[in-house]
Design a protein around this motif. Structure first.
Motif, short mmCIF file in Angstrom:
data_model
loop_
_atom_site.label_atom_id
_atom_site.label_comp_id
_atom_site.label_asym_id
_atom_site.label_seq_id
_atom_site.Cartn_x
_atom_site.Cartn_y
_atom_site.Cartn_z
N PHE B 275 72.09 -45.05 57.77
CA PHE B 275 72.55 -44.52 59.06
C PHE B 275 73.32 -43.23 58.80
O PHE B 275 74.19 -43.17 57.94
CB PHE B 275 73.49 -45.52 59.75
N GLU B 277 75.51 -40.33 60.93
CA GLU B 277 76.08 -39.97 62.23
C GLU B 277 77.15 -38.91 62.06
O GLU B 277 77.89 -38.89 61.07
CB GLU B 277 76.65 -41.20 62.92
N SER B 281 86.12 -38.24 62.77
CA SER B 281 87.23 -38.96 62.16
C SER B 281 88.07 -38.05 61.27
O SER B 281 87.55 -37.21 60.55
CB SER B 281 86.69 -40.13 61.34
N GLN B 284 89.00 -39.99 56.44
CA GLN B 284 87.65 -40.18 55.93
C GLN B 284 87.66 -41.05 54.68
O GLN B 284 87.31 -40.60 53.59
CB GLN B 284 87.02 -38.81 55.69
N ALA B 285 88.08 -42.27 54.88
CA ALA B 285 88.11 -43.21 53.76
C ALA B 285 86.77 -43.91 53.65
O ALA B 285 86.16 -44.27 54.65
CB ALA B 285 89.21 -44.25 53.98
N SER B 286 86.33 -44.06 52.44
CA SER B 286 85.09 -44.81 52.20
C SER B 286 85.39 -46.30 52.27
O SER B 286 86.45 -46.74 51.86
CB SER B 286 84.53 -44.46 50.82
N ILE B 297 77.99 -50.04 52.78
CA ILE B 297 78.96 -49.05 52.33
C ILE B 297 78.89 -47.83 53.24
O ILE B 297 77.84 -47.51 53.79
CB ILE B 297 78.75 -48.66 50.85
N SER B 298 80.02 -47.18 53.40
CA SER B 298 80.07 -45.95 54.20
C SER B 298 80.86 -44.90 53.44
O SER B 298 81.86 -45.22 52.79
CB SER B 298 80.76 -46.20 55.55
N HIS B 299 80.41 -43.67 53.52
CA HIS B 299 81.23 -42.58 53.02
C HIS B 299 80.91 -41.31 53.81
O HIS B 299 79.93 -41.26 54.56
CB HIS B 299 81.07 -42.39 51.51
N TYR B 300 81.75 -40.34 53.66
CA TYR B 300 81.63 -39.11 54.45
C TYR B 300 81.06 -37.99 53.60
O TYR B 300 81.26 -37.94 52.39
CB TYR B 300 83.00 -38.69 54.99
N MET B 301 80.37 -37.09 54.27
CA MET B 301 79.91 -35.88 53.59
C MET B 301 79.96 -34.72 54.58
O MET B 301 79.95 -34.92 55.80
CB MET B 301 78.49 -36.06 53.05
N GLN B 302 80.05 -33.54 54.06
CA GLN B 302 80.02 -32.34 54.88
C GLN B 302 78.64 -31.72 54.80
O GLN B 302 78.04 -31.65 53.72
CB GLN B 302 81.06 -31.33 54.40
N VAL B 307 81.12 -32.83 59.71
CA VAL B 307 81.37 -34.01 58.88
C VAL B 307 80.43 -35.12 59.35
O VAL B 307 80.31 -35.38 60.56
CB VAL B 307 82.83 -34.48 58.99
N LEU B 309 79.09 -39.25 58.65
CA LEU B 309 79.31 -40.53 58.00
C LEU B 309 77.96 -41.07 57.56
O LEU B 309 77.04 -41.20 58.37
CB LEU B 309 79.98 -41.52 58.96
N ALA B 325 73.49 -43.80 49.06
CA ALA B 325 74.36 -43.02 49.94
C ALA B 325 74.69 -41.67 49.33
O ALA B 325 74.77 -40.65 50.03
CB ALA B 325 75.65 -43.80 50.23
#
Lengths: 197, 332
Positions: B275, B277, B281, B284-286, B297-302, B307, B309, B325
């Motif tokens: 996913f 999206e 936020s 931006q904690a994983s 698991i979730s993490h953020y990227m630019q 930004v 998720l 991910a």
């Protein structure tokens, strides 16, 4: 760090220290001491295939969370106590940073083959603030975890954690339903739809 | 772009390997060649679609156990099936030919899409791919749910998928029991018929049991592909485990107002979803979660000045989910 401090710190990470011993140790040790000790511990655990145990050592998080909870209340109730806050706040923040370093350092070794590690391999939300696309070097992590220093930030992080957890559950549900109905993998994915909760 | 790999850290012999070896040298049961075990697995996927059966089964995940009733009948070359969730909120899943319906007395909607049902029904059409990533061997004979079964270990060839143990009914070829093991050989999930009856499936067995039910049409789910505002050409996976191929999806985004995208991939046995999206936020904690064999698991990227998720959910080891991910790329 002398031998007695090392023993006390080891006991702290095993959740075996009293509140008095914890506070005294936090006062005595520098951030560098804590970080160095964690690195030694992680390397030692890695060499003995004990990384998994180290990763799931929740007593560290519990100790930090308990210390923050104990101390945060009077500060929140009375802003004039700010100078007092400084006396315990700095080592506490240092310890919080070091505790996060401990977790991330473990992951840094476990995930050494990954381009962008940054996850806590357990069932809970990480308190560490990881840089976007960042390297999980110890120095970077030490800087970013300082965000834990304010009560307002803690509440914001808690709210965000709750939101993130709900979103993760939503995606779990979407994945499970799609696996059950769209791709014919049978009864098992359907059974996974029922959490029983 | 380059493929990412995880080096094996441990050279320890896995317990399930020892189990397989022990069974192969000590069992008094007839010895089956790997090819015969493969054929039994393939027969199992066909039997689930072609046999008439009914019974009760349990599903265990961690400390949680839930029970179900299932009835399956082939009429006019079409599958008819009813699954009753015996625990928690009342729910039934009815398959009538090609469509599914979820029946609820009220409360939360459960939505799904058109598709076909059957235990491991997807396996047969991708069996060549499957055997490139798994090997099968028999572990002997075992009585399960009052039926004589053959126990088969399905071993993955890499660390990106889990081992399975199947008990296949010797008469019908139906799966009577399935255990998903972790990479150390410990059980994570157990599907177990406690009663299985062949044939004798009546119309009553297939008829809805919930009175005054509300039907949720499965086709009502929002197709993220159709609604996605993100240009699909811009997002790629630089790496994914071998044997996993993209499948159709009908998954709802968390927030449809923001840019979003979803993919599902499967190797015929396991599946994972990705996913993407847009996020506003600040924290931006994983995060990660493990539920039985399902890792999330979730993490953020630019990307592109925004930004995003990235969330990966699937029945794959958590390290593999993290690796996937990390392999999400945006190309302007």
């Amino acid at each position: 760090m002398n031998e007695q401090q090392q023993e006390t710190l080891s006991a702290l990470f095993d959740g075996e220290t009293s509140e008095f011993e914890t506070r005294r140790l936090l006062d005595e040790l520098s951030d560098d001491d804590l970080e160095r000790w964690h690195q030694y511990q992680v390397i030692s655990d890695a060499s003995q295939n004990k990384l998994e145990n180290t990763t799931f050592n929740f007593s560290v998080v519990d100790a930090v969370a308990a210390a923050i909870a104990d101390e945060a209340t009077p500060v929140a109730d009375n802003a004039s106590t700010a100078p007092v806050k400084q006396s315990w706040f700095k080592p506490l923040v240092g310890f919080a940073a070091a505790a996060s370093v401990a977790f991330v350092a473990v992951l840094g070794i476990q995930d050494s083959q990954m381009v962008n590690p940054g996850f806590v391999a357990d069932g809970n939300v990480s308190v560490s603030q990881l840089p976007i696309n960042g390297d999980l070097g110890l120095s970077t992590v030490s800087g970013t975890t300082a965000v834990i220093s304010l009560d307002g930030d803690i509440r914001a992080i808690d709210a965000q954690k709750a939101q993130d957890a709900k979103r993760l559950e939503h995606y779990l549900q979407q994945h499970t339903q799609n696996a059950a109905f769209n791709n014919g993998r049978g009864l098992m994915p359907m059974a996974r739809m029922n959490t029983g909760e | 772009m380059h493929c990412l790999g995880i080096k094996s850290v441990s050279m320890r012999i896995k317990p399930w390997v020892l189990l397989a070896w022990f069974a192969s040298v000590s069992s008094a049961a007839p010895s089956w060649a790997g090819e015969q075990a493969q054929q039994l697995i393939e027969k199992m996927s066909v039997s689930a679609r072609t046999q008439d059966f009914k019974g009760y089964f349990t599903f265990e995940r961690g400390r949680q156990s839930t029970s179900y009733f299932v009835a399956h009948k082939v009429k006019d070359d079409k599958q008819h099936q009813r699954i009753v969730f015996m625990d928690g909120q009342p729910m039934e899943i009815i398959k009538d030919g090609h469509s599914f319906q979820c029946l609820h007395p009220g409360g939360k909607n459960i939505e799904a899409a058109h598709g076909h049902l059957g235990s491991l029904g997807n396996l047969n059409k991708s069996k060549a791919k499957l055997w490139a990533y798994y090997t099968a061997e028999t572990l002997g004979e075992q009585r399960v749910a009052g039926r004589e079964t053959t126990k088969i270990l399905l071993k993955p060839q890499d660390q990106h998928r889990y081992p399975f143990v199947f008990n296949v009914d010797n008469v019908s070829g139906l799966m009577v029991k399935m255990v998903v093991l972790d990479t150390h050989g410990a059980p994570m999930e157990r599907f177990h018929f406690v009663n299985l009856e062949l044939g004798n499936v009546s119309e009553k067995d297939l008829a809805p049991g919930i009175k005054d039910y509300r039907v949720v049409e499965h086709g009502a789910a929002v197709d993220v592909h159709d609604s996605a505002r993100v240009d699909t050409d811009h997002w790629q996976l630089a790496w994914l485990p071998g044997g996993f191929e993209q499948e159709t999806t009908a998954m709802k985004p968390w927030n449809a107002a923001l840019e979003n995208k979803a993919f599902m991939y499967s190797d015929g046995l396991s599946a994972f979803s990705v996913f993407i999206e847009e996020s506003s936020s600040e924290n931006q904690a994983s995060i990660s979660k493990q539920l039985g064999s399902t890792a999330a698991i979730s993490h953020y990227m630019q990307a592109d000045g925004k930004v995003y998720l990235i969330t990966v959910v699937g029945e794959i080891p958590v390290m593999t989910a993290k690796q996937i991910a990390s392999a999400v790329r945006y190309t302007p």
